[in-house]
Scaffold this active site. Structure first.
Site, PDB file in Angstrom:
ATOM      1  CG  HIS A   1      24.673   9.362  41.941  1.00  0.00           C
ATOM      2  ND1 HIS A   1      25.705   8.244  42.277  1.00  0.00           N
ATOM      3  CD2 HIS A   1      24.950   9.521  40.495  1.00  0.00           C
ATOM      4  CE1 HIS A   1      26.183   7.529  41.185  1.00  0.00           C
ATOM      5  NE2 HIS A   1      26.030   8.650  40.044  1.00  0.00           N
TER       6      HIS A   1
ATOM      7  CB  CYS B   1      28.509   2.666  34.056  1.00  0.00           C
ATOM      8  SG  CYS B   1      28.565   3.842  35.218  1.00  0.00           S
TER       9      CYS B   1
ATOM     10  CE  LYS C   1      26.231   1.558  37.846  1.00  0.00           C
ATOM     11  NZ  LYS C   1      26.648   2.758  37.646  1.00  0.00           N
TER      12      LYS C   1
ATOM     13  CG  ASP D   1      24.284   2.720  34.786  1.00  0.00           C
ATOM     14  OD1 ASP D   1      23.943   1.728  35.561  1.00  0.00           O
ATOM     15  OD2 ASP D   1      25.357   3.208  35.283  1.00  0.00           O
TER      16      ASP D   1
ATOM     17  CG  ASP E   1      24.776   6.172  37.992  1.00  0.00           C
ATOM     18  OD1 ASP E   1      25.794   5.460  38.765  1.00  0.00           O
ATOM     19  OD2 ASP E   1      25.129   7.478  37.696  1.00  0.00           O
TER      20      ASP E   1
ATOM     21  CG  HIS F   1      24.235  11.858  36.718  1.00  0.00           C
ATOM     22  ND1 HIS F   1      25.372  12.427  37.399  1.00  0.00           N
ATOM     23  CD2 HIS F   1      24.446  10.527  36.912  1.00  0.00           C
ATOM     24  CE1 HIS F   1      26.208  11.397  37.705  1.00  0.00           C
ATOM     25  NE2 HIS F   1      25.635  10.141  37.488  1.00  0.00           N
TER      26      HIS F   1
HETATM   27  C1  VGL Z   1      27.797   6.932  34.195  1.00  0.00           C
HETATM   28  C2  VGL Z   1      28.770   9.158  34.363  1.00  0.00           C
HETATM   29  C3  VGL Z   1      28.394   9.211  35.721  1.00  0.00           C
HETATM   30  C4  VGL Z   1      27.643   5.902  33.522  1.00  0.00           C
HETATM   31  C5  VGL Z   1      27.518   7.093  35.483  1.00  0.00           C
HETATM   32  O1  VGL Z   1      26.319   5.099  33.769  1.00  0.00           O
HETATM   33  O2  VGL Z   1      28.141   5.546  32.593  1.00  0.00           O
HETATM   34  N1  VGL Z   1      28.378   8.022  33.426  1.00  0.00           N
HETATM   35  N2  VGL Z   1      27.835   8.283  36.219  1.00  0.00           N
HETATM   36 ZN    ZN Z   2      26.750   8.453  38.153  1.00  0.00          ZN
END
Ligand code: VGL
Ligand code: ZN
Length: 189
Positions: free
Chosen positions: A61, A142, A103, A17, A59, A78
Site C-alpha cells: 500500500h 484476502c 496488489k 500475503d 499487499d 500495514h
Molecule cells: C488483508 C486486511 C487488510 C489480507 C489485507 O491480506 O488479508 N487484510 N489488507
Molecule cells: Zn491491506
C-alpha cells in the site's frame, strides 16, 4: 498429508500475503499467522519437485492508503510499500522462479482479491493452470476474496485449511461457508 501426491499438472500453488505485518510482531498481526509458514514450505517443496508454478501475492500500500484508519478505512497501517512490514515473512521459502503478484497499490480503492485488476487470471491461463491450491493470510479477507474471484474466473480451487488463519474466528467460520458455497474444496488434514 503428503502434498506431492495431491498435486498434478495444470495445478498452481497460490500463497496469499504471507508478509511480516500479518504475522506476530507486525502492525496487523493475525493470530498464529506465522504457523502457516512451515505448512506452506512443504507445499512449495512439493510444487517445485513436480514442476507446479508457485505464485505469491503481497499487499503493498501507499503510505496514505484508503484502507488505513487515519484515512477513514478499517485497518491499521500495514504493508506500506517498500517497508519491512511489507516483506515476505523471513522463513517462507519462496522458490527463485516464484511469480509475485502485487496488489493494493491504488490510492482510491483496496484490492483484497489477488484477481482484482492484476491480470492474474490471464497469467494463470497463460501458464496452463486450471486448478489452484490456496493458503496464506488472512483466511477471512484476502484468501476469501481471492477464492471467490478464482471461482468466478472458472478455476477449480482447493483451500489448504492448515495453511491459512483468519483475522477473527467467526470470520474464519463464515469464510469457509462462503468458499464452499461457490464450489471451492476445503482441504482439511
Ligand atoms: C488483508 C486486511 C487488510 C489480507 C489485507 O491480506 O488479508 N487484510 N489488507
Ligand atoms: Zn491491506
Amino acid at each position: 498429508m503428503k502434498s506431492d501426491e495431491l498435486l498434478k499438472k495444470g495445478d498452481g500453488l497460490l500463497i496469499v500475503d504471507v508478509q511480516n505485518d500479518f504475522c506476530p510482531g507486525g502492525t496487523l498481526p493475525i493470530d498464529k499467522g506465522d504457523l502457516v509458514v512451515p505448512e506452506l514450505n512443504d507445499w512449495i517443496e512439493a510444487a517445485e519437485k513436480i514442476g507446479i508454478p508457485v505464485y505469491a501475492s503481497r499487499d503493498f500500500h501507499p503510505k496514505r492508503h484508503i484502507s488505513f484508519k487515519d484515512q477513514g478505512g478499517p485497518w491499521p497501517s500495514h504493508c506500506v510499500e517498500d517497508s519491512e512490514g511489507a516483506s515476505f515473512y523471513k522463513d517462507l521459502k519462496l522458490p527463485d522462479n516464484v511469480t509475485i503478484i502485487t496488489k493494493g497499490v491504488r490510492f482510491d480503492q483496496d484490492q483484497n482479491s489477488v484477481f482484482d485488476q492484476t491480470g492474474f487470471a490471464e497469467q494463470l491461463r497463460h501458464d496452463g493452470v486450471r486448478r489452484i491450491w490456496v493458503g496464506g493470510l488472512a483466511q477471512d479477507v484476502c484468501v476469501l476474496l481471492s477464492v471467490l474471484d478464482a471461482r468466478k474466473a472458472g478455476f477449480d480451487v482447493n483451500v489448504i485449511m492448515n495453511a491459512t488463519r483468519p483475522v477473527t474466528p467467526e470470520g474464519g467460520r463464515e469464510s469457509i461457508k462462503k468458499m464452499e458455497q461457490v464450489g471451492a474444496v476445503i482441504i482439511e488434514d
